[in-house]
Structures are given as C-alpha cells and as structure tokens.
Design a protein around this motif. Structure first.
Motif, PDB file in Angstrom:
ATOM      1  N   ASN A 133       0.830  -1.204   0.000  1.00  0.00           N
ATOM      2  CA  ASN A 133       0.000   0.000   0.000  1.00  0.00           C
ATOM      3  C   ASN A 133       0.867   1.257   0.000  1.00  0.00           C
ATOM      4  OD1 ASN A 133      -2.516   1.281  -0.099  1.00  0.00           O
ATOM      5  ND2 ASN A 133      -2.536   1.598   2.128  1.00  0.00           N
ATOM      6  N   ALA A 134       1.998   1.160  -0.702  1.00  0.00           N
ATOM      7  CA  ALA A 134       2.956   2.256  -0.766  1.00  0.00           C
ATOM      8  C   ALA A 134       2.785   3.016  -2.073  1.00  0.00           C
ATOM      9  CB  ALA A 134       4.377   1.716  -0.653  1.00  0.00           C
ATOM     10  N   ASP A 135       2.897   4.315  -1.994  1.00  0.00           N
ATOM     11  CA  ASP A 135       2.733   5.169  -3.172  1.00  0.00           C
ATOM     12  C   ASP A 135       4.096   5.564  -3.730  1.00  0.00           C
ATOM     13  OD1 ASP A 135      -0.154   5.357  -3.173  1.00  0.00           O
ATOM     14  OD2 ASP A 135       0.038   6.605  -1.374  1.00  0.00           O
ATOM     15  N   VAL A 136       4.358   5.137  -4.956  1.00  0.00           N
ATOM     16  CA  VAL A 136       5.587   5.511  -5.660  1.00  0.00           C
ATOM     17  C   VAL A 136       5.205   6.462  -6.787  1.00  0.00           C
ATOM     18  CG1 VAL A 136       7.497   4.691  -7.085  1.00  0.00           C
ATOM     19  CG2 VAL A 136       6.757   3.357  -5.100  1.00  0.00           C
ATOM     20  N   GLU A 234      10.200   3.441  15.080  1.00  0.00           N
ATOM     21  CA  GLU A 234      11.649   3.561  14.954  1.00  0.00           C
ATOM     22  C   GLU A 234      12.024   4.415  13.746  1.00  0.00           C
ATOM     23  OE1 GLU A 234      13.476  -0.583  16.754  1.00  0.00           O
ATOM     24  OE2 GLU A 234      12.368  -0.689  14.852  1.00  0.00           O
ATOM     25  N   LEU A 235      11.351   4.180  12.618  1.00  0.00           N
ATOM     26  CA  LEU A 235      11.646   4.943  11.412  1.00  0.00           C
ATOM     27  C   LEU A 235      11.306   6.422  11.595  1.00  0.00           C
ATOM     28  CD1 LEU A 235      10.324   2.443   8.710  1.00  0.00           C
ATOM     29  CD2 LEU A 235      12.715   3.028   9.147  1.00  0.00           C
ATOM     30  N   LYS A 236      10.192   6.696  12.255  1.00  0.00           N
ATOM     31  CA  LYS A 236       9.827   8.094  12.498  1.00  0.00           C
ATOM     32  C   LYS A 236      10.829   8.778  13.418  1.00  0.00           C
ATOM     33  CE  LYS A 236       4.848   7.797  11.674  1.00  0.00           C
ATOM     34  NZ  LYS A 236       3.487   7.877  12.285  1.00  0.00           N
ATOM     35  N   ARG A 237      11.312   8.038  14.403  1.00  0.00           N
ATOM     36  CA  ARG A 237      12.302   8.629  15.303  1.00  0.00           C
ATOM     37  C   ARG A 237      13.579   8.960  14.544  1.00  0.00           C
ATOM     38  NH1 ARG A 237      13.868   6.299  21.369  1.00  0.00           N
ATOM     39  NH2 ARG A 237      15.164   8.084  21.996  1.00  0.00           N
ATOM     40  N   ALA A 269       9.194   6.104   2.906  1.00  0.00           N
ATOM     41  CA  ALA A 269       8.577   7.259   2.247  1.00  0.00           C
ATOM     42  C   ALA A 269       7.079   7.356   2.503  1.00  0.00           C
ATOM     43  CB  ALA A 269       8.837   7.204   0.742  1.00  0.00           C
ATOM     44  N   ASP A 270       6.475   6.306   3.057  1.00  0.00           N
ATOM     45  CA  ASP A 270       5.037   6.336   3.319  1.00  0.00           C
ATOM     46  C   ASP A 270       4.716   6.653   4.776  1.00  0.00           C
ATOM     47  OD1 ASP A 270       4.723   5.383   0.604  1.00  0.00           O
ATOM     48  OD2 ASP A 270       2.733   4.734   1.240  1.00  0.00           O
ATOM     49  N   LEU A 271       5.697   7.079   5.543  1.00  0.00           N
ATOM     50  CA  LEU A 271       5.444   7.455   6.934  1.00  0.00           C
ATOM     51  C   LEU A 271       4.664   8.752   7.042  1.00  0.00           C
ATOM     52  CD1 LEU A 271       8.975   6.724   8.457  1.00  0.00           C
ATOM     53  CD2 LEU A 271       6.891   5.394   8.856  1.00  0.00           C
ATOM     54  N   GLY A 272       4.775   9.601   6.051  1.00  0.00           N
ATOM     55  CA  GLY A 272       4.128  10.904   6.063  1.00  0.00           C
ATOM     56  C   GLY A 272       4.875  11.863   5.167  1.00  0.00           C
ATOM     57  N   GLU A 273       4.249  12.985   4.858  1.00  0.00           N
ATOM     58  CA  GLU A 273       4.801  13.909   3.884  1.00  0.00           C
ATOM     59  C   GLU A 273       6.167  14.449   4.309  1.00  0.00           C
ATOM     60  OE1 GLU A 273       4.574  15.805   0.128  1.00  0.00           O
ATOM     61  OE2 GLU A 273       3.535  14.131   1.067  1.00  0.00           O
ATOM     62  N   SER A 281      14.345   6.840  -1.981  1.00  0.00           N
ATOM     63  CA  SER A 281      14.275   5.401  -1.733  1.00  0.00           C
ATOM     64  C   SER A 281      14.831   4.635  -2.925  1.00  0.00           C
ATOM     65  CB  SER A 281      12.827   4.970  -1.470  1.00  0.00           C
ATOM     66  OG  SER A 281      12.311   5.622  -0.326  1.00  0.00           O
ATOM     67  N   LEU A 282      15.434   3.480  -2.637  1.00  0.00           N
ATOM     68  CA  LEU A 282      16.007   2.631  -3.687  1.00  0.00           C
ATOM     69  C   LEU A 282      15.537   1.199  -3.506  1.00  0.00           C
ATOM     70  CD1 LEU A 282      18.635   4.549  -2.404  1.00  0.00           C
ATOM     71  CD2 LEU A 282      19.326   4.073  -4.747  1.00  0.00           C
TER      72      LEU A 282
END
Length: 475
Positions: A133-136, A234-237, A269-273, A281-282
């Motif tokens: 459910n990721a937007d590329v 963790e990613l947001k931190r 990249a889908d954590l938020g704007e 991202s790669l």
C-alpha cells in the motif's frame, strides 16, 4: 486466478510493448539447466515437467560462473567447498515467467537500441501499492545499475569530498566501499543487541552524530545483516532527527520483499509527507527474484527537486540492458505468489537454523531474525575458543616479516593480513567446508559475528549446519 502454493505456472507471453524511462542491466543464463547436481541433495527437479518451481529442490550453481560457489573455490585452491553461504543471493530457480520472457526475446536476432517495456514504470508502482500500500510517484522514478549505483549518485549529488555519511552498524559492507568511492567517510553509530536477539539503535549516539553536522544518512530497511524490520515508530524517530538536523535519508529497501513470519516491512517514504519530502528510496527485483546478475534497480523520491538534483549530478541511466528490463518487468507482473511461497520457505529455514544451532551448536548463538534471508550468528564464544585474535595477529606478523603476499580482485599485490574475522572465515571453510562472512565486515558491533545466507534448499542448509556442528565438536 491465484496460483497454488509452491506452484507457479510458466507464462506464455513476451515482455509486451517497449518504451518508457525506466531500465536495467546485464543477464546471466537464467534458463541454464543445472549441471552435475552435486549441490542439490533433495529428491525432485527444480522445475517439474509442468514447469512448477519446487524450492526444496534448490538449484545447482556449481560450474555456472557463480560468485557464491565458483569464485570462492577459485580464491581458495585445493580447499573443498560444500555449501556457499556468503554472497547474498539465492539457490532457487527464478520465476518461470522471467525465463520464458527472456527466451522469447532471444528469438529476435537483433540487438539495436531498444526501449524498455512500456508498462515497466506502472508495474513498479503497482507492485509497491499491491504489496505494501505504498505510493511511488511514477514520474519520479530513475533507473540505476543496482542499488549501490544509485546510492553513489545520490552521495555525489548531495555531498562533497570529505563529508561524513551516517550508518547504524552492523550494516551492509558495500555501503562502506560506496562511501569511499564518493571520497567520503563513514560515521558509525553502533547498535546494541538485546537479550531477545534484536539489535537496537543507540539513540543518544545517533543524535550526537547528526548534531555534529552530518547531512547524509543511509538507512537499510530491512537491515542487512542484523535482520531488523524497522517499526514505524523507529523509522519516524530516525526521520524526525534527520529532519531536525537537515540530514537527507537515503533509504535502501532492496530486502523489503523478505519479511519472515509475522513481521512487517514499513516503507520509509510512506510514513508521512515530512519524511517523503526529505528522502530518496532505492529498490530492485535483484534480491527478491534472484536477478542480481542483471544489475538492475530503481530509485524514487516524492520530492521532484531531489530527483532533478540527482540528474544534474550526472546520473544518466535512461536506457539499460534490455534483458534486465524484461526480467524485472515480468517479475513485478507475475511474482506475488512466488514471493509469498519463497518467504514461507525461508521462514521455515530460519526456524530450522535457530532450532539446530540452539540444540546442537551451543558455542554459537542465533535467534530468529525479522527480515532478509541472512542469519547473523554470534560466534564470539567460538572465536575465544579458537583464540582467533591472537592467531590472526601471529599470522599477520609472520606474513609481514616474510613478505607473504596475495593478489586482490583488481590484480594488486599486497601483504596477506589476517584480521580475526578472516581467521574465523578460513577456519570455517577449512573445517566445516562452508563459506560464511565475517561480521567485522559490517562495521562496529559485528566483531565476533558471522553472516550466514539461509536462501538455499533445506537439505543444503542442514548439510552446512551439520558440517559446522562436526567442526566445532573437534575443539
């Protein structure tokens, strides 16, 4: 129609129309039949008469010019290698639709300039949306000759000579090489391992390094070699700290399709704007479908200015090898069930390894990881038993005094030195006849660990573990 588990029917179509701005690179013989089946010890063929993949059969890669088997034997003449478990690729037959499409393209006996498959970009978008459910953003996708090529372009575009690049370690060994290729230096924030086997970030040290002025951070998600599937928190931190100090997040998510058991991959990249706008991202099909020889990857960012900056920095990859483009496109279109069954098989391999090591090799410690197909084995007790540090130092001193040299991959001759990890690697090869990688290769925190690749058939995994068990019992 959804395919039955473990069974993936070969498609009949070609790679469709050609065109688009996304691409790839080189091809090895995906359709090559196994030669003498010395490396697959299970019953049944890797591909049955009705073209169905059987992961238990494995795939014999001896004498196919493989790095994992043939190069290791070439570098160690006179030594026996039973199982290659160092290089991070897999010993399974790839998705049948990939092989079928490549064979179809070979029927056109002309190799002039050629566009990628027209639907390649949309299939990248669809795969990420369908799976996660990721937007590329389709218009912001760039080709790269593998993920490391993309990382290098980003470093060169956003940094300058002498800059520091932040890594949380242990981390993928080739990041160090890529950072050095950019004439930059790594800044290592060492993680610690908890009692349950999970590696945790030292947040105070992480922030201290960012506060020192570092502007580039390479995130490995999931993390190679520790196996962390980073949580959203963790990613947001990490992201909040990077945003606070103006540090770009370079998210290598090449292992995202390998999630073991009930764990979850969270796209950065889908954590938020605010996270999407300060990241690139790669990804690639190279790990997921064992297409590494195609040298194909892609990068994207939700921030168009970042993509333009990479292009202005000299990254020009509009057209790459057509066979790799076709292979990647077919994998993205048809690979869902293959990936699901492969992950289920690898999860069982992970459980098998954990149980075997716990019960039968007490001098080694391994607790099931979350993502990737790589087990990071705690061999510190074994290293102590072998007195690896002392013996490695003695070998280095002897070689230095007697001018014992070796020639590296590029033909450069130098003194044959022995860090403890190399001593351990050679001891394992000499005594257990398996190839695994020293943990020290992955930076601070990796000393005394060894990375073992579990992406092989169960019989080969069992053979490797039994070999290691027998070797340790001689001590």
């Amino acid at each position: 129609m959804k395919f039955s588990r473990r069974m993936f029917m070969k498609g009949t179509g070609t790679a469709a129309l050609l065109g688009s701005a996304v691409g790839t690179t080189a091809l090895t013989a995906c359709s090559q039949e196994p030669q003498n089946n010395n490396n697959s010890t299970t019953d049944g063929a890797a591909l049955s008469m009705d073209n169905q993949v059987n992961f238990d059969a494995g795939y014999d890669r001896n004498n196919t010019n493989s790095v994992k088997f043939d190069m290791i034997k070439m570098l160690n003449p006179g030594k026996q290698l039973d199982v290659g478990m160092g290089i991070a690729d897999m010993d399974f037959r790839t998705l049948p639709q990939v092989t079928s499409a490549l064979k179809k393209r070979l029927e056109t006996e002309n190799w002039g300039y050629e566009l990628p498959p027209l639907d390649y970009p949309s299939n990248i978008v669809a795969w990420n949306k369908r799976r996660y459910n990721a937007d590329v953003p389709q218009g912001n996708i760039l080709n790269c000759v593998g993920v490391l090529d993309g990382v290098l372009s980003i470093l060169m575009s956003f940094g300058k000579e002498g800059d520091e690049v932040l890594l949380v370690t242990p981390n993928y060994s080739s990041f160090f090489t890529t950072i050095h290729q950019a004439n930059m230096h790594e800044a290592e924030s060492e993680m610690t391992k908890t009692d349950n086997g999970r590696w945790e970030i030292n947040w105070e040290d992480f922030e201290t390094k960012l506060a020192s002025g570092i502007k580039l951070f390479i995130l490995c998600n999931p993390q190679n070699p520790t196996g962390n599937c980073w949580t959203a928190d963790e990613l947001k931190r990490m992201g909040d700290l990077c945003n606070q100090y103006g540090c770009l997040v370079i998210a290598d998510e090449i292992h995202c399709d390998f999630v073991m058991g009930d764990n979850k991959y969270v796209p950065y990249a889908d954590l938020g704007e605010e996270y999407a706008q300060n990241s690139i991202s790669l990804k690639s099909t190279s790990k997921s479908f064992n297409l590494a020889a195609h040298r194909t990857g892609y990068m994207f960012s939700h921030n168009r200015e970042y993509i333009d900056k990479v292009l202005k920095g000299g990254h020009q990859r509009l057209l790459l090898n057509i066979m790799g483009m076709i292979a990647s496109n077919e994998a993205l279109k048809h690979g869902d069930d293959y990936i699901d069954e492969q992950n289920a098989y690898l999860t069982e391999n992970m459980k098998f390894a954990e149980k075997f090591i716990t019960e039968r090799i007490p001098m080694v410690n391994y607790q099931a990881h979350e993502g990737t197909y790589l087990a990071f084995l705690d061999c510190r007790e074994l290293a102590t038993k072998l007195d690896a540090t002392t013996k490695a130092a003695e070998l280095t001193a002897y070689n230095t005094e007697n001018n014992v040299t070796e020639t590296d991959f590029f033909g450069v001759e130098h003194i044959k030195t022995y860090p403890p990890g190399r001593y351990m690697k050679e001891w394992v090869l000499d005594n257990a006849r398996i190839d695994i990688n020293p943990g020290a290769n992955y930076g601070k925190g990796g000393e005394g660990y060894m990375r073992m690749n579990l992406a092989t058939n169960r019989a080969q995994l069992q053979k490797a573990l039994e070999n290691l068990e027998a070797a340790v019992k001689t001590l």
